[in-house]
Design a protein around this motif. Sequence first.
Motif, PDB file in Angstrom:
ATOM      1  N   ILE A 610      38.946  38.156  69.695  1.00 11.32           N
ATOM      2  CA  ILE A 610      40.254  38.502  70.265  1.00 11.32           C
ATOM      3  C   ILE A 610      41.338  37.974  69.333  1.00 11.32           C
ATOM      4  O   ILE A 610      41.343  36.794  68.962  1.00 11.32           O
ATOM      5  CB  ILE A 610      40.425  37.877  71.658  1.00 11.32           C
ATOM      6  CG1 ILE A 610      39.294  38.361  72.574  1.00 11.32           C
ATOM      7  CG2 ILE A 610      41.794  38.177  72.242  1.00 11.32           C
ATOM      8  CD1 ILE A 610      39.090  37.487  73.762  1.00 11.32           C
ATOM      9  N   PHE A 633      45.763  42.906  72.539  1.00  8.78           N
ATOM     10  CA  PHE A 633      45.834  41.848  73.534  1.00  8.78           C
ATOM     11  C   PHE A 633      47.273  41.632  74.047  1.00  8.78           C
ATOM     12  O   PHE A 633      47.502  41.377  75.237  1.00  8.78           O
ATOM     13  CB  PHE A 633      45.272  40.562  72.930  1.00  8.78           C
ATOM     14  CG  PHE A 633      45.042  39.471  73.918  1.00  8.78           C
ATOM     15  CD1 PHE A 633      44.566  39.756  75.212  1.00  8.78           C
ATOM     16  CD2 PHE A 633      45.300  38.145  73.591  1.00  8.78           C
ATOM     17  CE1 PHE A 633      44.351  38.734  76.115  1.00  8.78           C
ATOM     18  CE2 PHE A 633      45.087  37.132  74.496  1.00  8.78           C
ATOM     19  CZ  PHE A 633      44.612  37.428  75.765  1.00  8.78           C
ATOM     20  N   TYR A 636      48.105  44.132  76.691  1.00  8.15           N
ATOM     21  CA  TYR A 636      47.459  43.844  77.967  1.00  8.15           C
ATOM     22  C   TYR A 636      48.211  42.756  78.727  1.00  8.15           C
ATOM     23  O   TYR A 636      48.455  42.880  79.947  1.00  8.15           O
ATOM     24  CB  TYR A 636      46.008  43.408  77.713  1.00  8.15           C
ATOM     25  CG  TYR A 636      45.369  42.766  78.911  1.00  8.15           C
ATOM     26  CD1 TYR A 636      44.956  43.521  80.016  1.00  8.15           C
ATOM     27  CD2 TYR A 636      45.204  41.373  78.938  1.00  8.15           C
ATOM     28  CE1 TYR A 636      44.387  42.898  81.113  1.00  8.15           C
ATOM     29  CE2 TYR A 636      44.631  40.751  80.035  1.00  8.15           C
ATOM     30  CZ  TYR A 636      44.219  41.521  81.115  1.00  8.15           C
ATOM     31  OH  TYR A 636      43.680  40.904  82.233  1.00  8.15           O
ATOM     32  N   GLU A 643      44.253  48.008  81.264  1.00  9.34           N
ATOM     33  CA  GLU A 643      43.005  47.269  81.357  1.00  9.34           C
ATOM     34  C   GLU A 643      42.520  46.919  79.949  1.00  9.34           C
ATOM     35  O   GLU A 643      42.559  47.756  79.041  1.00  9.34           O
ATOM     36  CB  GLU A 643      41.947  48.091  82.089  1.00  9.34           C
ATOM     37  CG  GLU A 643      42.312  48.408  83.528  1.00  9.34           C
ATOM     38  CD  GLU A 643      42.389  47.155  84.397  1.00  9.34           C
ATOM     39  OE1 GLU A 643      41.700  46.154  84.058  1.00  9.34           O
ATOM     40  OE2 GLU A 643      43.158  47.159  85.377  1.00  9.34           O
ATOM     41  N   TRP A 644      42.092  45.690  79.793  1.00 10.87           N
ATOM     42  CA  TRP A 644      41.700  45.233  78.458  1.00 10.87           C
ATOM     43  C   TRP A 644      40.484  45.964  77.918  1.00 10.87           C
ATOM     44  O   TRP A 644      40.307  46.117  76.701  1.00 10.87           O
ATOM     45  CB  TRP A 644      41.478  43.728  78.442  1.00 10.87           C
ATOM     46  CG  TRP A 644      40.378  43.248  79.372  1.00 10.87           C
ATOM     47  CD1 TRP A 644      40.503  42.879  80.661  1.00 10.87           C
ATOM     48  CD2 TRP A 644      38.978  43.131  79.045  1.00 10.87           C
ATOM     49  NE1 TRP A 644      39.303  42.513  81.197  1.00 10.87           N
ATOM     50  CE2 TRP A 644      38.320  42.644  80.206  1.00 10.87           C
ATOM     51  CE3 TRP A 644      38.219  43.353  77.890  1.00 10.87           C
ATOM     52  CZ2 TRP A 644      36.961  42.419  80.246  1.00 10.87           C
ATOM     53  CZ3 TRP A 644      36.869  43.102  77.954  1.00 10.87           C
ATOM     54  CH2 TRP A 644      36.244  42.636  79.121  1.00 10.87           C
ATOM     55  N   GLU A 645      39.618  46.487  78.872  1.00 14.99           N
ATOM     56  CA  GLU A 645      38.432  47.208  78.422  1.00 14.99           C
ATOM     57  C   GLU A 645      38.800  48.480  77.665  1.00 14.99           C
ATOM     58  O   GLU A 645      38.067  48.937  76.784  1.00 14.99           O
ATOM     59  CB  GLU A 645      37.556  47.567  79.604  1.00 14.99           C
ATOM     60  CG  GLU A 645      36.869  46.391  80.287  1.00 14.99           C
ATOM     61  CD  GLU A 645      37.751  45.782  81.390  1.00 14.99           C
ATOM     62  OE1 GLU A 645      38.951  46.137  81.412  1.00 14.99           O
ATOM     63  OE2 GLU A 645      37.252  44.924  82.130  1.00 14.99           O
ATOM     64  N   LEU A 661      39.180  42.917  70.076  1.00 17.68           N
ATOM     65  CA  LEU A 661      40.434  43.179  70.778  1.00 17.68           C
ATOM     66  C   LEU A 661      41.562  42.742  69.844  1.00 17.68           C
ATOM     67  O   LEU A 661      41.764  41.555  69.603  1.00 17.68           O
ATOM     68  CB  LEU A 661      40.509  42.393  72.098  1.00 17.68           C
ATOM     69  CG  LEU A 661      41.781  42.588  72.920  1.00 17.68           C
ATOM     70  CD1 LEU A 661      41.998  44.072  73.265  1.00 17.68           C
ATOM     71  CD2 LEU A 661      41.731  41.758  74.181  1.00 17.68           C
ATOM     72  N   ARG A 678      48.056  36.529  83.498  1.00 20.94           N
ATOM     73  CA  ARG A 678      47.001  37.485  83.131  1.00 20.94           C
ATOM     74  C   ARG A 678      46.090  36.896  82.061  1.00 20.94           C
ATOM     75  O   ARG A 678      44.953  37.335  81.907  1.00 20.94           O
ATOM     76  CB  ARG A 678      47.626  38.783  82.610  1.00 20.94           C
ATOM     77  CG  ARG A 678      48.243  39.626  83.751  1.00 20.94           C
ATOM     78  CD  ARG A 678      48.932  40.869  83.213  1.00 20.94           C
ATOM     79  NE  ARG A 678      48.046  41.769  82.528  1.00 20.94           N
ATOM     80  CZ  ARG A 678      47.288  42.701  83.099  1.00 20.94           C
ATOM     81  NH1 ARG A 678      47.304  42.834  84.438  1.00 20.94           N
ATOM     82  NH2 ARG A 678      46.530  43.509  82.394  1.00 20.94           N
ATOM     83  N   PHE A 682      42.235  37.032  82.257  1.00 18.48           N
ATOM     84  CA  PHE A 682      41.476  37.626  81.162  1.00 18.48           C
ATOM     85  C   PHE A 682      40.336  36.709  80.729  1.00 18.48           C
ATOM     86  O   PHE A 682      39.216  37.186  80.479  1.00 18.48           O
ATOM     87  CB  PHE A 682      42.431  37.889  79.986  1.00 18.48           C
ATOM     88  CG  PHE A 682      41.722  38.364  78.745  1.00 18.48           C
ATOM     89  CD1 PHE A 682      41.244  39.668  78.642  1.00 18.48           C
ATOM     90  CD2 PHE A 682      41.486  37.505  77.672  1.00 18.48           C
ATOM     91  CE1 PHE A 682      40.585  40.084  77.497  1.00 18.48           C
ATOM     92  CE2 PHE A 682      40.842  37.921  76.537  1.00 18.48           C
ATOM     93  CZ  PHE A 682      40.385  39.226  76.440  1.00 18.48           C
TER      94      PHE A 682
END
Length: 788
Positions: A610, A633, A636, A643-645, A661, A678, A682
């Motif tokens: 990340i 990131f 997000y 959504e981070w996915e 990410l 968040r 996360f």
Amino acid sequence: MNTDKNEYFDFIEENNAVDLKQIINKYLKYWPAFALSILISLFSAFVYLRYANIIYKSEAKVKLLNDKENSNFTLDVSKLFNKSTINLENEIALLKSVHLSEQVVKNLKLNVEYYYNSRVTSKQIFNPPFIVSYRDGASNLRSALNYTITVTASGYTVLDIATGESVEVKGYVSDKNIPHFPISIKPALGAIMAKNINKSFNVVLKTLHKTALELSDAFEVDAEGKDSDILSISLKGTNGPQSEAVINNLIYVYEADGITDKKEVSRRTINFVDDRFVYLRRELDSIEISKKDYKKNNKLSFIQEDAGSSILQKAAKEQTSFDIESQILLADLLKNSIESQKAFELLPADIGIQNLIINQLVADYNTAVLSHQKFQTSAGSSNPSVQLLVSTLTSLRNNIINSVKGYKQQLRTTLVQSESAQKEAEGSFASLPEKEKVLRSIERQQNLKESLYLLLLQKREEASINLAVTIPNTKIIDYAITDIHPISPQRSKIVLIAFFIGFCIPFGILFTLFKLDNKIYTAADVENTNTALPILAELPSLKDDKDTVMQNLEAFRTLANNTNFITPYTGDQLGKVLFVTSSIKGEGKTFVSYNLAAAYAHLDKKVIIIGADFRNPQLHKHLNNTTKESQGFSNYLYDGTIEWENLLCSNGDDEFPFDILLSGIIPPNPTLLLSNQRFEYFIDQVRKAYDIIIFDTPPTLLVSDTLMISKYADTTLFVLRSGVTQKNLISYSNKLHKDQKLVNMGYVVNDIDFSSGYGYSYNYGYGYGYGKDIEKETRLQKLKKKIF
């Protein structure tokens, strides 16, 4: 933006044991510089030895003879039993005097120096093809003259260096006067001028006094031992025969000077006796006339002979009175002689006074007079040495006068006693006629003057013999001999010094650079600075060849395994969060993060990396078709609808995949964004979805972003880069650990060039927006910049 970085620069570097092998290896990398420096230094030494003047030492030994050892004729046998000492310091001062050196310069014409001008250098020569002299005599030269003389096919070309005036001289005639120049030139004896055509010579004519001063300083005169009467006279020069001639001539001048002094004393004695002869003859003639007239007037022809012991006693008393009166007269003569002097002059020596103290004082006075005459000629009356001699002469003169007065007083006292005894002896002669008594008195005066006349005649003969047969008070043990081995330059010593200098120059430069260099290069540098934190891996420099790539992969696998050892085990099935950070930009934390993720993927771990460095993201450079503006990131955290996915990217490796990410769009306030709720959500999500979660975080020294979120990390990998990270930053990172601002820390030393010791082949820059990218330089490159 609050970095709070100043508080981390207060540290103390610990002193650690020196690894000698490591230090030697540091310098061995630069062996070409050492080799080049040594070669240049040795070449310079050989060039110097090729053209340097070779200095030889010539030495002679002379023994000084005292009065008992020399062969001067004398009738005074008492000298044979008196101990005579030699003051070597005085003799050394005389040998080194400018007066004698000036005589040597005149004899050998040393004030004219010749130099041959070759293509490379100019060297003094002592056998020139021509002889140059000052027309008005060397003694009249008041300033140095410098000429360049070139031998041509038809004669000479003479150039005055001072004025630039040049004159052509036709022919090689003997003693040729140079027009417009105060010099004359003639061919040297036996010189073949054809061999010297087109050769150039420098000729320097110096003043006699200056040359004598230089020569006096060049002589070295020392005693052979503490109790020895032998003096060693040495001279250093480039021409052995020339130095030998100079030393031998100095000995000759010294002997001649001593002979001159002795002859002068003899001459003064003869002159003194001759002056007294005139006086004594007049006195004797007057006594003879008085005796003749007395006998004639009183009709006397013979003196009756005395009888018995009384006559013998009377004669003995009369003889005693006669001797005393003779001494009084001699003392008066000496006293009148010294008192009549208007200047310091030599006194007659050994005129018959039977007083050792007065005779010694007269000898010391004559020695001082000679020294005064010499030093006054060469040094002047205001010289301290001359003034000291004047004071000594005055003192000696007064001592002689006082001693003579005392001696006369003593003689008069003795004479009174003798005359009293004589009167007692004369009681038996009361019957003798008064005329006989008067006649005896006249005869006594006659005998006194005759004895004194004979004594002075004897002294005059002695002085005449000494004047004729005077020899020097020196014995030459060895004439000047030149040592076959030169004293300068010492070839082996100069070569050794040149080698040492050639070694020390690069060593000194490198030593200074190493001392000024405060960066780390290996794990040993880190351990010497901080032993509290473990070193998890040493990552080699990345090159393009396949072996290095495989070596790097193995290094990151080692890092992954070592990280597992320090990552705390909690007993749950959640993934482990790894923060990868550094002190400053350019230390390779993004590179370490990405390759560590790849290493975990090779270990069959589900990995995500990340990009948490929002200020200057670098993670996108490892992927194709992505840029710094690609969503990631930061998007997000900022947008709750994302959504981070949906923002994940793949590394593109189907066999060992892992998710990425990216950092996303650079936000205006990264610190505020990372404090978003968040972020914690996360963390909970990715811990459930992945085995290993790697955060590429900002550098800790420049910004406080990493310190704000460090509580979420299970392990913090602190990246150090060989040749970039400074040693004080190690202390800074240790302070972060002690203050618990970074948890569970371990060091990763990046970009070590194992092939060359401490190379710098890695070129991955960090490139934050608040500074230029850092590029590593080798020490050799830094050395070139400093020198050139």
